[in-house]
Design a protein around this motif. Structure first.
Motif, PDB file in Angstrom:
ATOM      1  N   UNK A  36      52.216  23.217  42.690  1.00 13.50           N
ATOM      2  CA  UNK A  36      51.816  24.101  43.786  1.00 13.50           C
ATOM      3  C   UNK A  36      51.837  25.558  43.373  1.00 13.50           C
ATOM      4  N   UNK A  37      52.871  25.962  42.616  1.00 14.32           N
ATOM      5  CA  UNK A  37      52.970  27.351  42.171  1.00 14.32           C
ATOM      6  C   UNK A  37      51.815  27.716  41.241  1.00 14.32           C
ATOM      7  N   UNK A  38      51.490  26.837  40.311  1.00 13.90           N
ATOM      8  CA  UNK A  38      50.432  27.137  39.346  1.00 13.90           C
ATOM      9  C   UNK A  38      49.075  27.234  40.046  1.00 13.90           C
ATOM     10  N   UNK A  39      48.830  26.358  41.016  1.00 14.21           N
ATOM     11  CA  UNK A  39      47.571  26.419  41.763  1.00 14.21           C
ATOM     12  C   UNK A  39      47.503  27.721  42.552  1.00 14.21           C
ATOM     13  N   UNK A  40      48.623  28.088  43.211  1.00  8.90           N
ATOM     14  CA  UNK A  40      48.655  29.330  43.976  1.00  8.90           C
ATOM     15  C   UNK A  40      48.420  30.547  43.094  1.00  8.90           C
ATOM     16  N   UNK A  41      49.052  30.580  41.935  1.00  4.55           N
ATOM     17  CA  UNK A  41      48.897  31.719  41.028  1.00  4.55           C
ATOM     18  C   UNK A  41      47.456  31.836  40.548  1.00  4.55           C
ATOM     19  N   UNK A  42      46.852  30.711  40.166  1.00  2.00           N
ATOM     20  CA  UNK A  42      45.465  30.728  39.694  1.00  2.00           C
ATOM     21  C   UNK A  42      44.522  31.180  40.810  1.00  2.00           C
ATOM     22  N   UNK A  43      44.788  30.725  42.042  1.00  2.78           N
ATOM     23  CA  UNK A  43      43.951  31.135  43.171  1.00  2.78           C
ATOM     24  C   UNK A  43      44.089  32.633  43.427  1.00  2.78           C
ATOM     25  N   UNK A  44      45.318  33.152  43.360  1.00  3.90           N
ATOM     26  CA  UNK A  44      45.531  34.581  43.551  1.00  3.90           C
ATOM     27  C   UNK A  44      44.861  35.409  42.472  1.00  3.90           C
ATOM     28  N   UNK A  45      44.932  34.925  41.260  1.00  7.93           N
ATOM     29  CA  UNK A  45      44.270  35.612  40.140  1.00  7.93           C
ATOM     30  C   UNK A  45      42.764  35.683  40.374  1.00  7.93           C
ATOM     31  N   UNK A  46      42.185  34.581  40.786  1.00  9.94           N
ATOM     32  CA  UNK A  46      40.742  34.534  41.033  1.00  9.94           C
ATOM     33  C   UNK A  46      40.348  35.470  42.170  1.00  9.94           C
ATOM     34  N   UNK A  47      41.115  35.456  43.256  1.00 10.89           N
ATOM     35  CA  UNK A  47      40.831  36.350  44.382  1.00 10.89           C
ATOM     36  C   UNK A  47      40.950  37.813  43.967  1.00 10.89           C
ATOM     37  N   UNK A  48      41.935  38.129  43.140  1.00  9.49           N
ATOM     38  CA  UNK A  48      42.107  39.496  42.672  1.00  9.49           C
ATOM     39  C   UNK A  48      40.935  39.977  41.843  1.00  9.49           C
ATOM     40  N   UNK A  49      40.445  39.119  40.958  1.00  4.50           N
ATOM     41  CA  UNK A  49      39.284  39.471  40.128  1.00  4.50           C
ATOM     42  C   UNK A  49      38.057  39.690  40.998  1.00  4.50           C
ATOM     43  N   UNK A  50      37.827  38.773  41.942  1.00  3.14           N
ATOM     44  CA  UNK A  50      36.672  38.890  42.830  1.00  3.14           C
ATOM     45  C   UNK A  50      36.754  40.152  43.686  1.00  3.14           C
ATOM     46  N   UNK A  51      37.923  40.437  44.231  1.00  5.83           N
ATOM     47  CA  UNK A  51      38.079  41.604  45.094  1.00  5.83           C
ATOM     48  C   UNK A  51      37.831  42.896  44.324  1.00  5.83           C
ATOM     49  N   UNK A  52      38.356  42.992  43.112  1.00 10.26           N
ATOM     50  CA  UNK A  52      38.206  44.213  42.318  1.00 10.26           C
ATOM     51  C   UNK A  52      36.755  44.469  41.962  1.00 10.26           C
ATOM     52  N   UNK A  53      36.107  43.468  41.392  1.00  8.22           N
ATOM     53  CA  UNK A  53      34.732  43.688  40.920  1.00  8.22           C
ATOM     54  C   UNK A  53      33.777  43.875  42.089  1.00  8.22           C
ATOM     55  N   UNK A  54      34.000  43.168  43.205  1.00  8.68           N
ATOM     56  CA  UNK A  54      33.119  43.310  44.361  1.00  8.68           C
ATOM     57  C   UNK A  54      33.256  44.699  44.988  1.00  8.68           C
ATOM     58  N   UNK A  55      34.495  45.198  45.092  1.00 11.93           N
ATOM     59  CA  UNK A  55      34.704  46.518  45.684  1.00 11.93           C
ATOM     60  C   UNK A  55      34.078  47.617  44.830  1.00 11.93           C
ATOM     61  N   UNK A  56      34.298  47.558  43.521  1.00 14.17           N
ATOM     62  CA  UNK A  56      33.733  48.577  42.627  1.00 14.17           C
ATOM     63  C   UNK A  56      32.219  48.473  42.597  1.00 14.17           C
ATOM     64  N   UNK A  57      31.682  47.264  42.613  1.00 14.03           N
ATOM     65  CA  UNK A  57      30.230  47.083  42.601  1.00 14.03           C
ATOM     66  C   UNK A  57      29.606  47.682  43.857  1.00 14.03           C
ATOM     67  N   UNK A  58      30.257  47.491  45.012  1.00 12.05           N
ATOM     68  CA  UNK A  58      29.729  48.047  46.257  1.00 12.05           C
ATOM     69  C   UNK A  58      29.725  49.571  46.222  1.00 12.05           C
ATOM     70  N   UNK A  59      30.810  50.172  45.739  1.00  6.09           N
ATOM     71  CA  UNK A  59      30.873  51.631  45.637  1.00  6.09           C
ATOM     72  C   UNK A  59      29.852  52.156  44.631  1.00  6.09           C
ATOM     73  N   UNK A  60      29.711  51.449  43.530  1.00  9.25           N
ATOM     74  CA  UNK A  60      28.756  51.868  42.509  1.00  9.25           C
ATOM     75  C   UNK A  60      27.325  51.764  43.012  1.00  9.25           C
ATOM     76  N   UNK A  61      27.053  50.730  43.813  1.00 14.09           N
ATOM     77  CA  UNK A  61      25.703  50.558  44.362  1.00 14.09           C
ATOM     78  C   UNK A  61      25.359  51.701  45.301  1.00 14.09           C
ATOM     79  N   UNK A  62      26.330  52.145  46.100  1.00 13.51           N
ATOM     80  CA  UNK A  62      26.100  53.273  47.007  1.00 13.51           C
ATOM     81  C   UNK A  62      25.860  54.568  46.239  1.00 13.51           C
ATOM     82  N   UNK A  63      26.551  54.726  45.118  1.00 11.19           N
ATOM     83  CA  UNK A  63      26.455  55.966  44.347  1.00 11.19           C
ATOM     84  C   UNK A  63      25.219  56.028  43.474  1.00 11.19           C
TER      85      UNK A  63
END
Length: 221
Positions: A36-63
């Motif tokens: 359970x811990x390993x699945x949770x950690x991997x899911x959190x890692x994936x969400x973190x990567x998606x959140x970072x790149x999506x947020x920066x991409x949105x700001x970059x698209x506006x700029x």
């Protein structure tokens, strides 16, 4: 689309080569009741990567909208590329001699007592709050946000980047679910190699990313 994905590969591989998340997930995989811990950690890692790149991409698209925005996007790439090259030089010069391993962070020592929910939060936190890893997410977000492609293609590029960037954390969890603790014999040497040569690996990846971004920035001006 293929050109965009090709430009994202170095950033994704740089993030995938980060040894601390890989060490953390291996400790969880090989610990008692670590599924359970390993699945949770991997899911959190994936969400973190998606959140970072999506947020920066949105700001970059506006700029980078319009003709002036296209030039701004090239300038951003040029500046980031130069910064990556300088960081690569710094990383290469700071690499430890021999096979010295870095100190184990405190959060990693507490992995055995984490609930799956806390492991998810830890996987997310070490991804979005680690300056070294944020560099890769920022670079990938700028590349995606400044690309002149349909939204569906940009979304696909984000998913491809996230899949490549998290493969070293997700793959051990998937392997553990299917073959159990036998993954230790395969992944142990890989982990040890990455830990001992992390600075060198990151320096090479940063240099490649920086060079690509500088060339893209110069040609776009």
């Amino acid at each position: 689309m293929l050109e965009l994905v090709a430009e994202l590969v170095p950033q994704a591989l740089g993030l995938a080569a980060s040894p601390l998340p890989l060490i953390a997930v291996l400790l969880m995989v090989l610990s008692p009741n670590g599924r359970g811990r390993s699945i949770g950690f991997a899911a959190g890692r994936t969400l973190g990567v998606l959140a970072t790149v999506a947020a920066v991409a949105a700001l970059s698209e506006l700029a980078t909208r319009g003709d002036e925005g296209t030039r701004a996007g090239s300038v951003i790439r040029l500046v980031l590329g130069a910064a990556f090259v300088l960081l690569a030089v710094s990383k290469f010069r700071a690499r430890p001699a021999g096979t010295t391993e870095p100190n184990t962070p405190g959060w990693m020592l507490a992995l055995d007592d984490m609930s799956p929910a806390k492991a998810l939060g830890t996987g997310f936190g070490v991804t979005v709050a680690n300056p070294k890893e944020l560099f890769f997410g920022i670079a990938a977000g700028v590349v995606i946000g400044s690309a002149t492609l349909p939204p569906a293609s940009l979304a696909a590029a984000v998913l491809v980047y996230a899949a490549l960037a998290t493969v070293t954390v997700v793959a051990p969890v998937v392997a553990y679910l299917f073959v159990g603790a036998r993954v230790q014999a395969v992944l142990g040497p890989v982990r040890a190699w990455l830990v001992c040569r992390y600075d060198l690996v990151i320096a090479v990846v940063l240099a490649v990313i920086g060079a690509v971004m500088v060339v893209k920035g110069v040609t776009g001006l």
